[in-house]
Scaffold this active site. Structure first.
Site, PDB file in Angstrom:
ATOM      1  N   HIS A 153      38.116  42.191  60.690  1.00 50.92           N
ATOM      2  CA  HIS A 153      38.251  41.687  59.325  1.00 50.92           C
ATOM      3  C   HIS A 153      37.081  40.726  59.163  1.00 50.92           C
ATOM      4  O   HIS A 153      36.934  39.801  59.970  1.00 50.92           O
ATOM      5  CB  HIS A 153      39.588  40.951  59.159  1.00 50.92           C
ATOM      6  CG  HIS A 153      39.894  40.509  57.755  1.00 50.92           C
ATOM      7  ND1 HIS A 153      41.041  40.894  57.110  1.00 50.92           N
ATOM      8  CD2 HIS A 153      39.228  39.712  56.895  1.00 50.92           C
ATOM      9  CE1 HIS A 153      41.067  40.342  55.896  1.00 50.92           C
ATOM     10  NE2 HIS A 153      39.971  39.615  55.755  1.00 50.92           N
ATOM     11  N   HIS A 168      34.790  37.881  58.825  1.00 47.96           N
ATOM     12  CA  HIS A 168      35.056  36.451  58.905  1.00 47.96           C
ATOM     13  C   HIS A 168      33.807  35.712  59.317  1.00 47.96           C
ATOM     14  O   HIS A 168      32.946  36.241  60.003  1.00 47.96           O
ATOM     15  CB  HIS A 168      36.224  36.137  59.848  1.00 47.96           C
ATOM     16  CG  HIS A 168      36.044  36.611  61.261  1.00 47.96           C
ATOM     17  ND1 HIS A 168      36.156  37.930  61.630  1.00 47.96           N
ATOM     18  CD2 HIS A 168      35.758  35.925  62.392  1.00 47.96           C
ATOM     19  CE1 HIS A 168      35.961  38.034  62.939  1.00 47.96           C
ATOM     20  NE2 HIS A 168      35.703  36.833  63.427  1.00 47.96           N
TER      21      HIS A 168
END
Length: 114
Positions: A98, A100
């Site tokens: 994800h 980040h």
């Protein structure tokens, strides 16, 4: 994405120490900090990594950097300096798929990132 750790954190299914949230991003303290200030800033919409940024979702990157500037000021690291890092893929050690960004600061950071 139903199995994504960061999606579960954003949804409140997994606890985190939130430091910032707005319509687009969520930021929380890293559980294994590498610096006195180590905060992760993630988009609320799931994007697996920097290699998935495109014309339809690239605006979120500016929102992440806007949030990072606010967070750095709030954490007292903006004046002395801080680092923003993102990893993409296996060779970079991206552990959560994800997108980040790590905000690191609060001490003199090493110049060697390799």
């Amino acid at each position: 994405m139903e199995d994504c750790l960061f999606c579960k954190i954003i949804a409140g299914e997994i606890p985190s120490t939130k430091v910032y949230e707005d319509e687009f991003v969520y930021a929380f303290k890293d559980i294994n900090p590498l610096a006195p200030v180590h905060i992760l800033v993630v988009p609320k919409n799931h994007i697996s990594g920097a290699d998935e940024i495109n014309g339809e979702n690239s605006a979120v990157v500016s929102k992440i950097f806007e949030a990072a500037a606010k967070i750095a000021k709030e954490q007292g690291i903006a004046e002395d300096g801080f680092r923003i890092v993102t990893n993409c893929g296996e060779n970079s050690c991206q552990s959560v798929k994800h997108l980040h960004f790590h905000i690191l600061g609060g001490k003199q950071l090493k110049a060697d990132m390799g």
